[in-house]
Design a protein around this motif. Structure first.
Motif, mmCIF file in Angstrom:
data_model
loop_
_atom_site.group_PDB
_atom_site.id
_atom_site.type_symbol
_atom_site.label_atom_id
_atom_site.label_comp_id
_atom_site.label_asym_id
_atom_site.label_seq_id
_atom_site.Cartn_x
_atom_site.Cartn_y
_atom_site.Cartn_z
ATOM 1 N N ASP A 292 -13.706 -53.449 12.004
ATOM 2 C CA ASP A 292 -14.108 -52.744 13.225
ATOM 3 C C ASP A 292 -14.462 -51.302 12.914
ATOM 4 O OD1 ASP A 292 -13.405 -55.089 14.454
ATOM 5 O OD2 ASP A 292 -11.484 -54.343 15.214
ATOM 6 N N ASP A 293 -15.390 -50.768 13.672
ATOM 7 C CA ASP A 293 -15.667 -49.319 13.625
ATOM 8 C C ASP A 293 -15.911 -48.833 15.046
ATOM 9 O OD1 ASP A 293 -18.687 -48.986 14.280
ATOM 10 O OD2 ASP A 293 -18.720 -50.545 12.739
ATOM 11 N N SER B 25 -10.503 -42.640 -0.342
ATOM 12 C CA SER B 25 -10.757 -41.632 -1.378
ATOM 13 C C SER B 25 -12.179 -41.097 -1.351
ATOM 14 C CB SER B 25 -10.485 -42.240 -2.758
ATOM 15 O OG SER B 25 -11.387 -43.311 -3.029
ATOM 16 N N SER B 26 -13.091 -41.837 -0.749
ATOM 17 C CA SER B 26 -14.494 -41.410 -0.767
ATOM 18 C C SER B 26 -14.974 -40.843 0.555
ATOM 19 C CB SER B 26 -15.391 -42.588 -1.170
ATOM 20 O OG SER B 26 -15.260 -43.651 -0.238
ATOM 21 N N VAL B 27 -14.287 -41.142 1.664
ATOM 22 C CA VAL B 27 -14.704 -40.660 2.978
ATOM 23 C C VAL B 27 -13.545 -39.865 3.577
ATOM 24 C CG1 VAL B 27 -15.596 -41.298 5.243
ATOM 25 C CG2 VAL B 27 -16.139 -42.721 3.254
ATOM 26 N N GLU B 28 -13.741 -38.570 3.721
ATOM 27 C CA GLU B 28 -12.619 -37.701 4.134
ATOM 28 C C GLU B 28 -12.459 -37.607 5.637
ATOM 29 O OE1 GLU B 28 -13.288 -33.933 2.359
ATOM 30 O OE2 GLU B 28 -12.999 -34.638 0.293
ATOM 31 N N ASP B 29 -13.533 -37.781 6.398
ATOM 32 C CA ASP B 29 -13.453 -37.535 7.842
ATOM 33 C C ASP B 29 -13.223 -38.799 8.657
ATOM 34 O OD1 ASP B 29 -15.870 -38.587 7.177
ATOM 35 O OD2 ASP B 29 -17.065 -37.339 8.526
ATOM 36 N N LEU B 30 -12.806 -39.905 8.022
ATOM 37 C CA LEU B 30 -12.534 -41.135 8.740
ATOM 38 C C LEU B 30 -11.109 -41.591 8.497
ATOM 39 C CD1 LEU B 30 -15.736 -43.312 8.063
ATOM 40 C CD2 LEU B 30 -15.179 -42.040 10.143
ATOM 41 N N ALA C 124 -19.283 -50.340 7.889
ATOM 42 C CA ALA C 124 -18.450 -49.758 8.954
ATOM 43 C C ALA C 124 -18.314 -48.249 8.786
ATOM 44 C CB ALA C 124 -17.085 -50.433 8.962
ATOM 45 N N ALA C 125 -18.079 -47.787 7.544
ATOM 46 C CA ALA C 125 -17.924 -46.356 7.292
ATOM 47 C C ALA C 125 -19.209 -45.592 7.584
ATOM 48 C CB ALA C 125 -17.498 -46.140 5.841
#
Length: 414
Positions: free
Chosen positions: A342-343, A282-287, A317-318
């Motif tokens: 993981d990222d 909900s907080s990070v749109e491009d991942l 990670a984000a």
């Protein structure tokens, strides 16, 4: 300058501790040595007294057997004499050859003992008296022995102590110096770490305060240019950042005082991981946030602290991921629960992996603090994992690169 003063202070402590230890050990050794010498002297004197009494009893037994007063002899004329004395008039009834013709050498009653000087030796003789009855006549058998062996033995023990005590004191001083040094090295490292921690914390807190002050001063100096919404947003962002930093600092301070012992309650770790995955979506749109490999796993501990661990790993990670963050959770059936985060970002250089969990360490010093967080997130992860009997490591995602943070915790099912 501060480190030099601290070093001098610790050296002074080391010297004082060593001196006190040596004095204490020295006093104990001297007291023990004196007691040993006295004990040896008393014990050997008692042995001499017992031997003299036993020989006098043998002579008394012969007299009391009705065989009259025997001709008394001694094995070593230089170290022993025998006399049979009539206490009524003090006359000598019989005597060994080395004291023949002499009067009674001691005035004693049966059962008594004393030391007397004789012409046989420069050292006094230890004399014991044993009563004997010859018909109606009462006699005393006097056996005297030189305690020369006692003096030799005590002299030998004293010499050994005079040599051994200094050696033991040197060894005690060396051992104390080394032990105190090792202990103080840990204290010096802790003190240096504390100073760095306070310095870094002050610097981190100064940054948001300076930002708020700068915007406030600009707004006061040029009110016509200040936008209330922009100023409020800046102040709110910096306040939130300061609050988070203060919360992190308090948590780590409590951890340093061992006050963060987790409450041992069952916690469904998979629920916390799913919760963090939803928050990131909900907080990070491009991942892309992948939680498909999360299975049921329960641990015993503090739910709030474990939630903080999962959130810090998710946010870290984000922050570095290019396109994807993946959570993996499983109970291995061996009493351990394993969480992987993981990222597909740049990863953690191998040379930095030993320091990535240190406080106020950022993986990329070139970026702004606003983007990089406080530098305490991973330190908190390590503290929480350790408090729950677990551990955390960082490595590389096999075949993909990026960073993999692996947390291992005891399972609640064991």
């Amino acid at each position: 300058m501060g480190e030099a003063r601290a070093g001098a202070r610790l050296r002074a402590v080391r010297v004082r501790a060593t001196v006190i230890a040596v004095l204490a050990v020295g006093l104990a050794l001297v007291a023990g040595g004196v007691a040993l010498v006295i004990g040896v002297r008393v014990e050997l004197s008692n042995d001499v007294r017992d031997a003299a009494r036993e020989r006098a009893r043998e002579v008394a037994a012969v007299i009391e057997a009705g065989r009259g007063v025997p001709a008394v002899t001694v094995a070593d004329p230089d170290e022993e004499f025998l006399q049979v004395v009539d206490p009524a008039d003090g006359s000598v009834v019989a005597a060994s050859a080395n004291v023949e013709g002499q009067g009674a050498l001691a005035s004693l009653r049966a059962g008594q003992s004393t030391e007397v000087d004789t012409a046989l030796d420069e050292d006094p003789f230890l004399v014991v008296a044993v009563g004997a009855r010859d018909g109606d006549r009462r006699l005393l058998v006097l056996d005297g022995r030189t305690p020369a062996g006692v003096a030799e033995a005590t002299t030998t023990v004293t010499r050994l102590l005079l040599f051994g005590v200094p050696v033991l004191l040197v060894l005690a001083a060396a051992a104390t110096w080394a032990a105190v040094g090792r202990a103080l090295r840990r204290v010096a490292r802790a003190e240096a770490a504390q100073r760095r921690f306070v310095s870094d914390a002050s610097h981190e807190l100064r940054s948001p305060v300076a930002t708020v002050r700068q915007h406030a001063e600009v707004a006061l100096a040029h009110p016509e240019r200040a936008e209330a919404g922009t100023l409020a947003t800046t102040v709110l962002d910096e306040a939130v950042r300061m609050q988070r930093l203060v919360d992190d600092l308090l948590l780590l301070a409590r951890a340093d005082e061992r006050a963060t012992g987790p409450r041992r309650l069952p916690v469904d770790l998979d629920d916390l991981v799913f919760e963090e995955a939803r928050r990131l979506r909900s907080s990070v749109e491009d991942l892309r946030i992948d939680s498909g490999a999360v299975s049921a796993a329960r641990v015993a501990g503090d739910e709030a602290a474990l939630r903080r661990l999962v959130r810090n790993l998710g946010e870290n990670a984000a922050r570095y991921a290019r396109t994807r963050v993946a959570f993996t959770l499983a109970d291995g059936g061996d009493g351990r629960v394993r969480l992987l985060v993981d990222d597909d970002g740049p990863g953690v250089p191998e040379a930095e992996r030993a320091h990535v969990f240190d406080r106020f360490v950022r993986l990329d010093e070139a970026r702004s603090r606003g983007e990089g967080g406080t530098g305490l997130g991973l330190a908190i992860v390590e503290e929480v994992a350790a408090a729950h009997g677990g551990s955390v490591t960082v490595g590389e995602v096999p075949g993909l690169g990026g960073a993999r943070f692996a947390v291992t915790l005891p399972s609640a099912e064991t």
